[in-house]
Design a protein around this motif. Structure first.
Motif, PDB file in Angstrom:
ATOM      1  N   ARG A   2       0.635  -1.106   0.188  1.00  0.00           N
ATOM      2  CA  ARG A   2       0.424   0.134  -0.041  1.00  0.00           C
ATOM      3  C   ARG A   2       1.233   1.251  -0.384  1.00  0.00           C
ATOM      4  O   ARG A   2       2.054   1.151   0.901  1.00  0.00           O
ATOM      5  CB  ARG A   2      -0.834  -0.353   1.213  1.00  0.00           C
ATOM      6  N   VAL A   3       0.664   1.823  -0.656  1.00  0.00           N
ATOM      7  CA  VAL A   3       1.693   3.530  -1.638  1.00  0.00           C
ATOM      8  C   VAL A   3       0.613   4.303  -1.047  1.00  0.00           C
ATOM      9  O   VAL A   3       0.125   4.256  -1.935  1.00  0.00           O
ATOM     10  CB  VAL A   3       2.126   3.046  -2.697  1.00  0.00           C
ATOM     11  N   LEU A   4       1.483   5.472  -0.408  1.00  0.00           N
ATOM     12  CA  LEU A   4       0.300   6.588  -0.643  1.00  0.00           C
ATOM     13  C   LEU A   4       1.584   8.085  -0.984  1.00  0.00           C
ATOM     14  O   LEU A   4       3.430   8.051  -0.996  1.00  0.00           O
ATOM     15  CB  LEU A   4       0.831   7.456   0.914  1.00  0.00           C
ATOM     16  N   VAL A   5       1.444   8.238  -1.695  1.00  0.00           N
ATOM     17  CA  VAL A   5       1.926   9.278  -3.212  1.00  0.00           C
ATOM     18  C   VAL A   5       1.831  11.003  -2.584  1.00  0.00           C
ATOM     19  O   VAL A   5       1.254  11.379  -2.593  1.00  0.00           O
ATOM     20  CB  VAL A   5       2.105   9.230  -4.454  1.00  0.00           C
ATOM     21  N   LEU A   6       2.865  11.650  -1.695  1.00  0.00           N
ATOM     22  CA  LEU A   6       2.561  12.499  -1.908  1.00  0.00           C
ATOM     23  C   LEU A   6       2.998  13.929  -2.875  1.00  0.00           C
ATOM     24  O   LEU A   6       4.244  13.658  -3.224  1.00  0.00           O
ATOM     25  CB  LEU A   6       3.290  14.023  -0.473  1.00  0.00           C
ATOM     26  N   ILE A  52       5.655   7.606  -0.509  1.00  0.00           N
ATOM     27  CA  ILE A  52       6.428   8.257  -1.697  1.00  0.00           C
ATOM     28  C   ILE A  52       5.992   9.845  -1.429  1.00  0.00           C
ATOM     29  O   ILE A  52       5.361  10.350  -1.794  1.00  0.00           O
ATOM     30  CB  ILE A  52       6.151   7.647  -2.486  1.00  0.00           C
ATOM     31  N   ASP A  53       7.497  10.599  -0.612  1.00  0.00           N
ATOM     32  CA  ASP A  53       7.471  12.290  -1.866  1.00  0.00           C
ATOM     33  C   ASP A  53       7.249  12.647  -2.887  1.00  0.00           C
ATOM     34  O   ASP A  53       9.023  13.059  -3.227  1.00  0.00           O
ATOM     35  CB  ASP A  53       7.565  12.672  -0.185  1.00  0.00           C
ATOM     36  N   PHE A  54       6.950  13.372  -3.332  1.00  0.00           N
ATOM     37  CA  PHE A  54       7.584  14.734  -4.417  1.00  0.00           C
ATOM     38  C   PHE A  54       7.246  15.633  -3.990  1.00  0.00           C
ATOM     39  O   PHE A  54       5.996  15.992  -6.050  1.00  0.00           O
ATOM     40  CB  PHE A  54       7.072  13.213  -5.620  1.00  0.00           C
ATOM     41  N   THR A  55       6.852  16.455  -3.711  1.00  0.00           N
ATOM     42  CA  THR A  55       6.012  17.705  -3.774  1.00  0.00           C
ATOM     43  C   THR A  55       7.052  19.480  -3.901  1.00  0.00           C
ATOM     44  O   THR A  55       7.796  19.071  -4.795  1.00  0.00           O
ATOM     45  CB  THR A  55       5.674  17.639  -2.178  1.00  0.00           C
ATOM     46  N   VAL A  75      10.013   7.537   1.613  1.00  0.00           N
ATOM     47  CA  VAL A  75      10.762   7.334   0.275  1.00  0.00           C
ATOM     48  C   VAL A  75      10.878   8.651  -0.428  1.00  0.00           C
ATOM     49  O   VAL A  75       9.692   9.730  -0.169  1.00  0.00           O
ATOM     50  CB  VAL A  75      10.799   6.661  -0.850  1.00  0.00           C
ATOM     51  N   VAL A  76      12.284   9.805  -0.328  1.00  0.00           N
ATOM     52  CA  VAL A  76      11.813  11.383  -0.615  1.00  0.00           C
ATOM     53  C   VAL A  76      12.129  11.693  -1.895  1.00  0.00           C
ATOM     54  O   VAL A  76      13.855  11.146  -2.050  1.00  0.00           O
ATOM     55  CB  VAL A  76      12.195  12.441   0.746  1.00  0.00           C
TER      56      VAL A  76
END
Length: 228
Positions: A2-6, A52-55, A75-76
């Motif tokens: 289960r992946v949360l993408v920011l 996973i953060d790509f903000t 993961v940033v």
């Protein structure tokens, strides 16, 4: 998994697509849904195996504090926050969380960094001047890029230099171009990495999340990309 993408920008969208392609359950939060990391409550974060953060630099620090404080794995791929890296490491250790960070999640760029290190070692004290040029899309917030700064640090360390100049360009929708040049009175060597799309970054980030899903601790992507 289960992946949360920011982050719902170009790279964030692609990360979500790649994660889904690899069979993972994906939920995406854009900036409007997560002001000041307000959506990242412990019960919400607990519903995911990896975040996973790509903000953006102004958002990522708050996101990291909220996620890592729960002992979660993250993961940033966002850059521009490394002056706070010591704080992030401390939080990971205290909460027994997991963090993979990196200036670039492309495997090709990681190979370039290794080659740049070797260039610096072999050309040390041989009369060569090093320089870097990088080109990215006009909406990229940090300049020079985190990748260019990492490349410069690798060369400085390997060649024993105090500084490696960087020229940064922002043009159109360029996915990313990094050029390392070593020039002497006799010749010139050029090492280039050109990204044709953001897919390499997205695939690297998702693979890093898969790797991190069974681990704790703080890791630079440079340290673990060969293990994925």
């Amino acid at each position: 998994m289960r992946v949360l993408v920011l982050g719902h920008g170009k790279t964030g969208k692609l990360v979500a697509e790649v994660a889904a392609e690899r069979g993972h359950s994906v939920h995406v939060l854009d900036a409007k849904e997560n002001p000041n990391a307000s959506a990242l409550t412990p019960p919400f974060v607990a519903g995911f195996d990896v975040v996973i953060d790509f903000t953006a630099p102004e958002a990522v620090v708050q996101n990291m504090r909220a996620v890592l404080a729960t002992g979660a794995r993250m993961v940033v791929g966002t850059t521009g926050w490394y002056h706070r890296l010591a704080d992030a490491r401390g939080l990971v250790e205290r909460k027994e969380a997991g963090l993979v960070y990196g200036t670039n999640f492309s495997v090709g760029v990681q190979v370039m960094l290794q080659m740049a290190k070797r260039m610096g070692e072999l050309l040390k004290n041989a009369g060569y001047e090093f320089s870097i040029e990088e080109t990215h899309h006009v909406t990229k917030l940090d300049s020079p890029s985190g990748t260019a700064l990492t490349l410069a640090n690798v060369v400085k360390s390997a060649a024993g230099l105090a500084e490696v100049p960087i020229k940064a360009h922002r043009m159109g929708d360029a996915a990313g171009l990094h050029v390392l040049q070593a020039k002497s009175a006799a010749d010139k060597l050029v090492l280039t990495h050109e990204a044709h799309s953001r897919r390499g970054f997205a695939e690297g980030a998702v693979r890093a999340a898969e790797w991190l899903s069974t681990r704790k601790g703080c890791y630079d992507f440079q340290e673990i990309y060969t293990q994925m």
